[in-house]
Motif scaffolding. Sequence first.
Motif, PDB file in Angstrom:
ATOM      1  N   LYS B  70       9.770 -13.826  -0.295  1.00  0.00           N
ATOM      2  CA  LYS B  70       8.166 -14.518  -1.010  1.00  0.00           C
ATOM      3  C   LYS B  70       7.068 -13.550   0.344  1.00  0.00           C
ATOM      4  N   LEU B  71       7.807 -12.504   1.271  1.00  0.00           N
ATOM      5  CA  LEU B  71       6.402 -11.778   1.907  1.00  0.00           C
ATOM      6  C   LEU B  71       6.108 -10.349   0.669  1.00  0.00           C
ATOM      7  N   THR B  72       6.016 -10.164  -0.008  1.00  0.00           N
ATOM      8  CA  THR B  72       6.002  -8.644  -0.314  1.00  0.00           C
ATOM      9  C   THR B  72       4.958  -8.617  -0.089  1.00  0.00           C
ATOM     10  N   PHE B  73       3.875  -9.563   0.581  1.00  0.00           N
ATOM     11  CA  PHE B  73       2.357  -8.733   0.261  1.00  0.00           C
ATOM     12  C   PHE B  73       2.301  -8.560   1.097  1.00  0.00           C
ATOM     13  N   MET B  74       4.061  -8.045   2.553  1.00  0.00           N
ATOM     14  CA  MET B  74       3.401  -7.473   3.578  1.00  0.00           C
ATOM     15  C   MET B  74       4.401  -6.044   3.440  1.00  0.00           C
ATOM     16  N   GLN B  75       4.898  -5.420   1.928  1.00  0.00           N
ATOM     17  CA  GLN B  75       5.275  -4.458   1.883  1.00  0.00           C
ATOM     18  C   GLN B  75       4.632  -3.232   3.193  1.00  0.00           C
ATOM     19  N   THR B  76       3.225  -3.024   3.259  1.00  0.00           N
ATOM     20  CA  THR B  76       2.548  -1.562   2.960  1.00  0.00           C
ATOM     21  C   THR B  76       3.297  -2.025   4.550  1.00  0.00           C
ATOM     22  N   VAL B  77       3.252  -2.726   5.070  1.00  0.00           N
ATOM     23  CA  VAL B  77       3.059  -3.007   7.064  1.00  0.00           C
ATOM     24  C   VAL B  77       4.390  -2.743   7.278  1.00  0.00           C
ATOM     25  N   THR B  78       5.331  -3.358   6.275  1.00  0.00           N
ATOM     26  CA  THR B  78       6.886  -2.851   6.272  1.00  0.00           C
ATOM     27  C   THR B  78       7.079  -1.643   6.758  1.00  0.00           C
ATOM     28  N   TYR B  79       6.536  -1.113   5.229  1.00  0.00           N
ATOM     29  CA  TYR B  79       7.623   0.296   5.151  1.00  0.00           C
ATOM     30  C   TYR B  79       6.898   0.887   6.060  1.00  0.00           C
ATOM     31  N   ILE B  80       6.034   0.951   6.595  1.00  0.00           N
ATOM     32  CA  ILE B  80       4.969   1.806   7.081  1.00  0.00           C
ATOM     33  C   ILE B  80       6.008   1.812   8.676  1.00  0.00           C
ATOM     34  N   LEU B  81       6.529   0.650   8.793  1.00  0.00           N
ATOM     35  CA  LEU B  81       7.257   0.413  10.238  1.00  0.00           C
ATOM     36  C   LEU B  81       8.351   0.953  10.254  1.00  0.00           C
ATOM     37  N   VAL B  82       9.729   0.757   8.329  1.00  0.00           N
ATOM     38  CA  VAL B  82      10.370   0.994   8.380  1.00  0.00           C
ATOM     39  C   VAL B  82      10.545   3.181   8.599  1.00  0.00           C
ATOM     40  N   ILE B  83       9.334   3.769   8.225  1.00  0.00           N
ATOM     41  CA  ILE B  83       9.705   5.222   8.035  1.00  0.00           C
ATOM     42  C   ILE B  83       8.568   5.364   9.317  1.00  0.00           C
ATOM     43  N   ALA B  84       8.404   4.545  10.116  1.00  0.00           N
ATOM     44  CA  ALA B  84       8.086   5.582  11.299  1.00  0.00           C
ATOM     45  C   ALA B  84       9.288   5.889  12.183  1.00  0.00           C
ATOM     46  N   SER B  85       9.924   4.251  12.335  1.00  0.00           N
ATOM     47  CA  SER B  85      11.108   4.480  13.004  1.00  0.00           C
ATOM     48  C   SER B  85      12.335   4.811  12.393  1.00  0.00           C
ATOM     49  N   LEU B  86      11.654   4.751  10.900  1.00  0.00           N
ATOM     50  CA  LEU B  86      13.812   5.561  10.351  1.00  0.00           C
ATOM     51  C   LEU B  86      13.663   6.969  10.702  1.00  0.00           C
ATOM     52  N   VAL B  87      12.154   7.685  11.405  1.00  0.00           N
ATOM     53  CA  VAL B  87      11.384   9.369  11.228  1.00  0.00           C
ATOM     54  C   VAL B  87      12.720   9.724  13.200  1.00  0.00           C
ATOM     55  N   GLN B  88      11.700   8.477  13.850  1.00  0.00           N
ATOM     56  CA  GLN B  88      12.441   8.433  15.127  1.00  0.00           C
ATOM     57  C   GLN B  88      13.571   8.178  15.541  1.00  0.00           C
ATOM     58  N   PHE B  89      14.459   7.961  14.652  1.00  0.00           N
ATOM     59  CA  PHE B  89      16.042   7.595  14.999  1.00  0.00           C
ATOM     60  C   PHE B  89      16.331   9.403  14.346  1.00  0.00           C
ATOM     61  N   ILE B  90      15.846   9.512  13.149  1.00  0.00           N
ATOM     62  CA  ILE B  90      16.612  11.222  12.554  1.00  0.00           C
ATOM     63  C   ILE B  90      16.390  12.063  13.767  1.00  0.00           C
ATOM     64  N   GLU B  91      15.092  11.792  14.084  1.00  0.00           N
ATOM     65  CA  GLU B  91      14.861  12.970  14.851  1.00  0.00           C
ATOM     66  C   GLU B  91      15.800  12.871  16.588  1.00  0.00           C
ATOM     67  N   MET B  92      16.118  11.154  16.915  1.00  0.00           N
ATOM     68  CA  MET B  92      17.001  10.822  18.068  1.00  0.00           C
ATOM     69  C   MET B  92      18.289  11.511  17.620  1.00  0.00           C
TER      70      MET B  92
END
Lengths: 215, 196
Positions: B70-92
Amino acid sequence: MNVKKQFSDGLFFQNPVTVQLLGMCSVMAITTTLFNGIGMGLSVLVILTLANIIIALLRKIIPNNIRIACFIVVIAGFVTIVDLCLQAFLPALSSSLGLFIPLIVVNCIILGRAEAFAYKNGPGASALDGIFQGLGYTMILVIMCVVREFLGNGTFGGGILNGGEGIRIIPEGIPALGMILPVGGFLTLACVIAAMQYILSRPKKDEKKTEEVAK
Amino acid sequence: MDWTNLFTIALGAVLINNFIVSQFLGICPFMGVSKKIETASGMGLAVIFVMGLASAICWPINALILVPLKLTFMQTVTYILVIASLVQFIEMFLKKAMPALYEALGVYLPLITTNCAVLGVVLQNTQNSYSFIESVVYGVTGGVGFLLVIVIFASIRERMEFSECPKAFEGFPIALMSAGLVALAFMGFSGLKVFG
């Protein structure tokens, strides 16, 4: 502190939209009624000011290498707060802005100001910077809304005045619907930026002229 | 699996509800890196890649972690963190494993973190309650639509370099004008319908 300079920079000489060319997604997407424009402008103003203050306070603690990630977390936190507040107290605005409220997180204006100003200046100056840059953004949004709503829908103040319908200026059927569609967004913003460039390039010429006259 | 449904989603993402010209997502990179066709296509490819992966990763995070807790209100924060780290990982990862691809995409990858099309696609997947496969298809085809428009626009801009325009419109405003005309052309697709 030169409050005056910050004020004129935020609204005109360093306007986030027309001069720094940041955050254009939301500027074009939501400026269809005056209500949307003011609502979005004020939301960004609040988030920008709060994020600027927090980042300015934390600027000595945040390590340089991961600063962007830290900025994003701070911004995302405030965006979530504003999003939830709008859903609770202004559901009409929340539903008409839709996706663009959470998308304020990736609005380049906020990240840009955090990087360019709040990370280098104290909380007081950063708060003022947030307010003035936010006002500059709101100003452009309101101009865009008024123009697009007038040309595309023939009304003024949609969503606020006259029970949400807006005051009708042009009779129904005549306005060019295209101005409210995406096309109108691109064209109106192009004209607004061109007008701003024109106005900003003029005083310099006047100064030159007066200098020449003085010589 | 319902192929017609997937086809409708794909067609919608590429042509009818194109991310740039009809939803206004990802305008910053669209204006920023569309001066040359090569850079534009590099950016487009990187966006396809990241949008597809981000959809694929955020879907299970939302369905398996956020919704049960029941943490759906955290969606925006979670998603942006996932995207930012994903981009970093893809780069490495690309740097180590596929240097050739890294050379081609390298410069554009960090820019993608602040591309609102990526966060937009993930949030829309959640809003439309797409299934896992639908999300991935929507992400990838949304990226294809981005590539299509940015390449068209870059080729217009390359030609525009040589033409004259009023002084006040020079540079950015005239580019926005032509983007408006591209958007007008894409409005023609809004009547497309898929009968299943």
